[in-house]
Design a protein around this motif. Structure first.
Motif, PDB file in Angstrom:
ATOM      1  N   THR A 117      37.300  31.563  42.125  1.00 36.76           N
ATOM      2  CA  THR A 117      36.805  32.257  43.322  1.00 36.76           C
ATOM      3  C   THR A 117      37.103  33.746  43.260  1.00 36.76           C
ATOM      4  O   THR A 117      36.239  34.589  43.520  1.00 36.76           O
ATOM      5  CB  THR A 117      37.435  31.646  44.584  1.00 36.76           C
ATOM      6  OG1 THR A 117      37.014  30.283  44.705  1.00 36.76           O
ATOM      7  CG2 THR A 117      37.008  32.405  45.830  1.00 36.76           C
ATOM      8  N   ILE A 118      38.330  34.089  42.892  1.00 44.42           N
ATOM      9  CA  ILE A 118      38.715  35.496  42.825  1.00 44.42           C
ATOM     10  C   ILE A 118      38.043  36.178  41.639  1.00 44.42           C
ATOM     11  O   ILE A 118      37.542  37.300  41.757  1.00 44.42           O
ATOM     12  CB  ILE A 118      40.248  35.636  42.738  1.00 44.42           C
ATOM     13  CG1 ILE A 118      40.894  35.102  44.029  1.00 44.42           C
ATOM     14  CG2 ILE A 118      40.656  37.086  42.497  1.00 44.42           C
ATOM     15  CD1 ILE A 118      42.372  34.917  43.951  1.00 44.42           C
ATOM     16  N   ASN A 123      38.263  39.049  46.616  1.00 43.80           N
ATOM     17  CA  ASN A 123      38.794  38.698  47.928  1.00 43.80           C
ATOM     18  C   ASN A 123      38.479  39.873  48.849  1.00 43.80           C
ATOM     19  O   ASN A 123      39.226  40.853  48.913  1.00 43.80           O
ATOM     20  CB  ASN A 123      40.307  38.449  47.851  1.00 43.80           C
ATOM     21  CG  ASN A 123      40.917  38.112  49.204  1.00 43.80           C
ATOM     22  OD1 ASN A 123      40.286  38.262  50.251  1.00 43.80           O
ATOM     23  ND2 ASN A 123      42.168  37.658  49.182  1.00 43.80           N
ATOM     24  N   SER A 124      37.370  39.783  49.536  1.00 40.34           N
ATOM     25  CA  SER A 124      36.902  40.919  50.351  1.00 40.34           C
ATOM     26  C   SER A 124      37.879  41.270  51.468  1.00 40.34           C
ATOM     27  O   SER A 124      38.017  42.442  51.835  1.00 40.34           O
ATOM     28  CB  SER A 124      35.521  40.609  50.940  1.00 40.34           C
ATOM     29  OG  SER A 124      35.562  39.435  51.727  1.00 40.34           O
ATOM     30  N   MET A 185      46.689  42.123  45.220  1.00 41.04           N
ATOM     31  CA  MET A 185      46.734  40.687  44.929  1.00 41.04           C
ATOM     32  C   MET A 185      48.118  40.110  45.178  1.00 41.04           C
ATOM     33  O   MET A 185      49.138  40.753  44.919  1.00 41.04           O
ATOM     34  CB  MET A 185      46.328  40.438  43.464  1.00 41.04           C
ATOM     35  CG  MET A 185      44.903  40.845  43.139  1.00 41.04           C
ATOM     36  SD  MET A 185      44.480  40.625  41.381  1.00 41.04           S
ATOM     37  CE  MET A 185      44.391  38.820  41.295  1.00 41.04           C
ATOM     38  N   GLU A 189      47.581  34.599  43.767  1.00 34.97           N
ATOM     39  CA  GLU A 189      46.255  34.986  43.279  1.00 34.97           C
ATOM     40  C   GLU A 189      46.311  35.426  41.823  1.00 34.97           C
ATOM     41  O   GLU A 189      45.443  35.067  41.013  1.00 34.97           O
ATOM     42  CB  GLU A 189      45.680  36.096  44.155  1.00 34.97           C
ATOM     43  CG  GLU A 189      45.271  35.639  45.533  1.00 34.97           C
ATOM     44  CD  GLU A 189      44.861  36.785  46.435  1.00 34.97           C
ATOM     45  OE1 GLU A 189      44.030  36.548  47.334  1.00 34.97           O
ATOM     46  OE2 GLU A 189      45.370  37.913  46.258  1.00 34.97           O
TER      47      GLU A 189
END
Length: 201
Positions: A117-118, A123-124, A185, A189
């Protein structure tokens, strides 16, 4: 973020005009014996805290060696290794390791989903840009812009690198892009992305 985007858009312009001497892969293989002690003969290091050099773009390898030699990138092991190297030595070593096939690794299944995902979307909420934007969706990097290939890199090395950027212990990134991204991060993450990269093909 705007500074980062401007820097990214100029990356190809700033890096691609750099002229490098032609590297000789055969000569590089002969010179690589000392490197093999840590990085293995084919650039696929066995120790996960030492990076895999196989498949990295020649210009990226030369840049790192020059910066170890000048002190722009600090490392107590690599600095003395780079000091005796001339520019042709660096070009030859880079030509050799760039032609080697990187061996992939296996990712921790528990961390792959978050890591993917990252890597693909960032990661907005935290202002973390997608890794794929610079390093490509398949992790092959962007040699023209100076962004290294990540696919198959050791998770332990990637995690340490991101934490070093976050702490400012490593600061040889263009326009502090990696310091800015890693600084946003969390440990979780960073670990997840590092695992995802290790298993990326």
């Amino acid at each position: 973020m705007n500074k980062w985007l401007v820097s990214l858009s100029l990356a190809g312009f700033l890096v691609s005009p750099m002229v490098h001497a032609a590297g000789d892969a055969t000569a590089g293989q002969q010179k690589s014996a000392v490197c093999a002690g840590c990085h293995a003969a084919d650039g696929n290091s066995v120790n996960p805290i030492w990076p895999k050099l196989a498949g990295l773009a020649p210009a990226y390898i030369v840049k790192q060696l020059n910066e170890y030699k000048s002190g722009a990138r600090q490392d107590p092991v690599m600095a003395p290794m780079a000091m005796p190297l001339g520019e042709q030595d660096m070009e030859d070593l880079a030509a050799y390791f760039s032609t080697q096939q990187r061996q992939g690794g296996e990712a921790d299944p528990a961390k792959v989903a978050v890591g993917e995902t990252i890597y693909r979307g960032g990661n907005s909420a935290a202002g973390v840009s997608a890794c794929a934007a610079c390093h490509a969706p398949n992790g092959v990097g962007n040699p023209a812009a100076g962004f290294p290939a990540l696919a198959g890199q050791h998770a332990a090395y990637t995690e340490k690198t991101l934490k070093d950027f976050r702490a400012g212990a490593r600061n040889n990134d263009m326009a502090q892009m990696m310091q800015d991204i890693a600084g946003r991060m969390t440990d979780a993450e960073i670990a997840a992305v590092s695992q995802y990269v290790q298993g990326l093909r």
